[in-house]
Design an enzyme around this catalytic site. Structure first.
Site, PDB file in Angstrom:
ATOM      1  N   ASP A  37      70.500  28.264  -7.957  1.00 32.80           N
ATOM      2  CA  ASP A  37      71.645  28.780  -7.188  1.00 32.80           C
ATOM      3  C   ASP A  37      71.297  29.198  -5.756  1.00 32.80           C
ATOM      4  O   ASP A  37      71.954  28.798  -4.797  1.00 32.80           O
ATOM      5  CB  ASP A  37      72.324  29.938  -7.935  1.00 32.80           C
ATOM      6  CG  ASP A  37      71.380  31.066  -8.330  1.00 32.80           C
ATOM      7  OD1 ASP A  37      70.162  30.940  -8.088  1.00 32.80           O
ATOM      8  OD2 ASP A  37      71.863  32.072  -8.871  1.00 32.80           O
ATOM      9  N   HIS A  41      71.676  23.729 -11.997  1.00 28.68           N
ATOM     10  CA  HIS A  41      71.651  23.439 -13.441  1.00 28.68           C
ATOM     11  C   HIS A  41      72.928  23.985 -14.078  1.00 28.68           C
ATOM     12  O   HIS A  41      73.643  24.786 -13.480  1.00 28.68           O
ATOM     13  CB  HIS A  41      70.431  24.102 -14.078  1.00 28.68           C
ATOM     14  CG  HIS A  41      70.412  25.577 -13.814  1.00 28.68           C
ATOM     15  ND1 HIS A  41      71.264  26.448 -14.448  1.00 28.68           N
ATOM     16  CD2 HIS A  41      69.726  26.304 -12.920  1.00 28.68           C
ATOM     17  CE1 HIS A  41      71.080  27.646 -13.977  1.00 28.68           C
ATOM     18  NE2 HIS A  41      70.158  27.599 -13.036  1.00 28.68           N
TER      19      HIS A  41
END
Ligand code: TPP
Length: 469
Positions: free
Chosen positions: A340, A77
């Protein structure tokens, strides 16, 4: 929750209104924004997106005489506000500073100058930064803008290929910010596309049918290599705290506060576009902080933790299967959005940034340092897998944050790619005996043993509840 929020608001003296114009105190931002981009690589991947700093001079364009046959993307994101837990820590440090009864000297003196803390609404914690929730309207580093620009770059790069591939599903993990990034990306592609957004649950109960295996891996232990990570010297943090305390007699910043200032810097850049606190650090301190993050990522979610090979194999196996089926599958564009650590786990199994030399906590290995985590997982990270055909042969290569990253032992194809059959052999070696379901003890949270959403989305329709985490 309501009580806790109110307590935090009181603690920080927060303001609920946010401005969409540029109030006087942010006027200086107009000329200051853009002057801090050189420090983005040192912010542990929490600050704004930047391209991979070393592209080896290889063009990411399809080599001449070749034609794309499949594109895959695994993206993080975009720029966001801090998480709730990080936000709490930052507010604590801000509270200490806010209650300092004297004028500030030195690098903290900006606080006396009409400064407002960048977390102005606790509802923004965990969320993507947008034009609307930004501290001021001229912030160029919003997650929203990043996703929309990324989509335009994607369109420009793959224009010819997309001409015949305008209908496809896009996949997002069910965190609100991940979903929002995918939606901004899709919106920016425009109405010439027919896209179905599939929201895949990131709850542990999703088991192996997930884009975020980190949440379904009870066997993962963050403290497994704490002895190595914890042995990294904190002298640089002590030096920061001591310097600021010396400049401001009576201020008692701790080592923990000094550590929090780095996050303040990174997240304020995401939310406002400029951050005075970033100027507190010397280049040496930024390098120490950044290497500490590399160490942490390496031993918690990277090549330093053998379990990660199995976690990353979940998506890598699916990716290989899509590549092998590219002729048969109607869908040629496979775009996915997640967190991540999930991307890091995947890259670890692929082996793109593993030189097999263990990162050493006792010194910074300047010469032998491949594992710069922030270079491959900044906010808005994008890992493309390109498959293309050139005179009847197929080739595969990776493009990470705009840079072609060749496989170390297989790069003799056009554009430093790896011939497809050699690639499959390589991938088979990397994934041999890696069983996500078993290694992660997934059975204790779910009985779903396989990743199927790429193949069954059309009949299952993934529509998981969005989570603010
Ligand atoms: C293999 C593994 N299992 C579990 C975790 C625990 N964990 C820490 S962060 C995270 C995902 C979301 O992380 P965040 O820092 O909010 O990343 P972002 O959304 O900013 O990409 C998970 C699952 C982990 N890091 N690695």
């Amino acid at each position: 929750m309501w009580l806790e929020n109110n307590m935090l608001m009181a603690l920080a003296g927060l303001y609920t209104a946010h401005a969409l114009s540029i109030p006087k105190k942010y006027k200086a931002d107009v000329k200051n924004i853009g002057t801090q981009e050189h420090i983005f690589p040192y912010l542990a991947g929490s600050g704004p997106y930047f391209s991979y700093p070393n592209d080896y001079g290889i063009s990411a364009d399809t080599p001449s005489g070749c034609e794309i046959s499949q594109i895959q993307l695994l993206a993080r994101h975009g720029e966001r506000y801090p998480s709730k837990s990080k936000g709490k820590k930052l507010l604590k440090t801000w509270n200490t500073l806010q209650h300092f009864p004297y004028q500030f000297n030195g690098s903290l003196s900006f606080i006396d100058d009409d400064y407002e803390f960048f977390i102005q609404d606790l509802d923004n914690l965990e969320m993507e930064t947008t034009t609307e929730n930004s501290v001021n309207a001229i912030n160029p580093y919003t997650g929203e803008m990043d996703a929309k620009k990324h989509a335009q770059e994607f369109l420009a790069q793959y224009a010819d290929f997309l001409e015949d591939n305008r209908e496809f599903a896009v996949f997002a993990a069910s965190s609100q910010r991940v979903h929002d990034t995918a939606q901004f990306f899709i919106d920016s592609l425009g109405d010439k596309f027919n896209i179905s957004l599939q929201v895949v649950s990131e709850e542990p109960s999703a088991g192996a049918n997930t884009l975020s295996p980190g949440y379904s891996c009870p066997a993962w232990n963050p403290d497994e290599y704490e002895d190595i990570i914890g042995s990294y010297s904190t002298t640089y943090l002590k030096a920061i705290a001591e310097r600021l305390n010396r400049e401001n007699s009576g201020l008692n910043l701790t080592v923990t506060d000094a550590y929090n200032l780095f996050d303040w810097c990174a997240f304020e850049l995401n939310a406002r576009g400029y951050s005075e606190i970033c100027d507190v650090f010397s280049p040496e301190e930024l390098i120490h902080y950044s290497y500490y993050d590399d160490l942490t990522a390496y031993y918690e979610d990277g090549p330093g933790y053998p379990l990660i090979q199995a976690v990353g194999a979940l998506y890598f196996n699916a990716s290989i299967k899509l590549l092998q089926q590219s002729e048969q599958l109607d869908q040629k564009v496979w775009l996915s959005f997640t967190h991540d650590t999930d991307i890091l786990n995947y890259l670890t199994t692929v082996g793109l940034f593993d030189d097999e030399k263990k990162l050493d906590p006792s010194y910074i290995p300047f010469r032998n340092h491949v594992f710069h985590k922030s270079w491959f997982i900044p906010q808005g990270a994008r890992v493309y897998t390109q498959k293309y055909r050139c005179s009847n042969e197929s080739y595969i290569r990776y493009v990470v944050n705009d840079a072609v990253i060749p496989l170390e032992n297989c790069s003799d194809g056009p554009g430093f790619s790896c011939e497809a059959n050699k690639f499959y052999k390589y991938a088979e070696n990397r994934t041999a005996n890696q069983d996500f379901y078993q290694s992660c003890n997934v059975s204790s949270v779910s009985n779903i043993t396989e990743l199927t959403f790429f193949w069954d989305w059309n009949t299952t329709h993934y529509n998981a509840t969005l989570l603010k985490e």
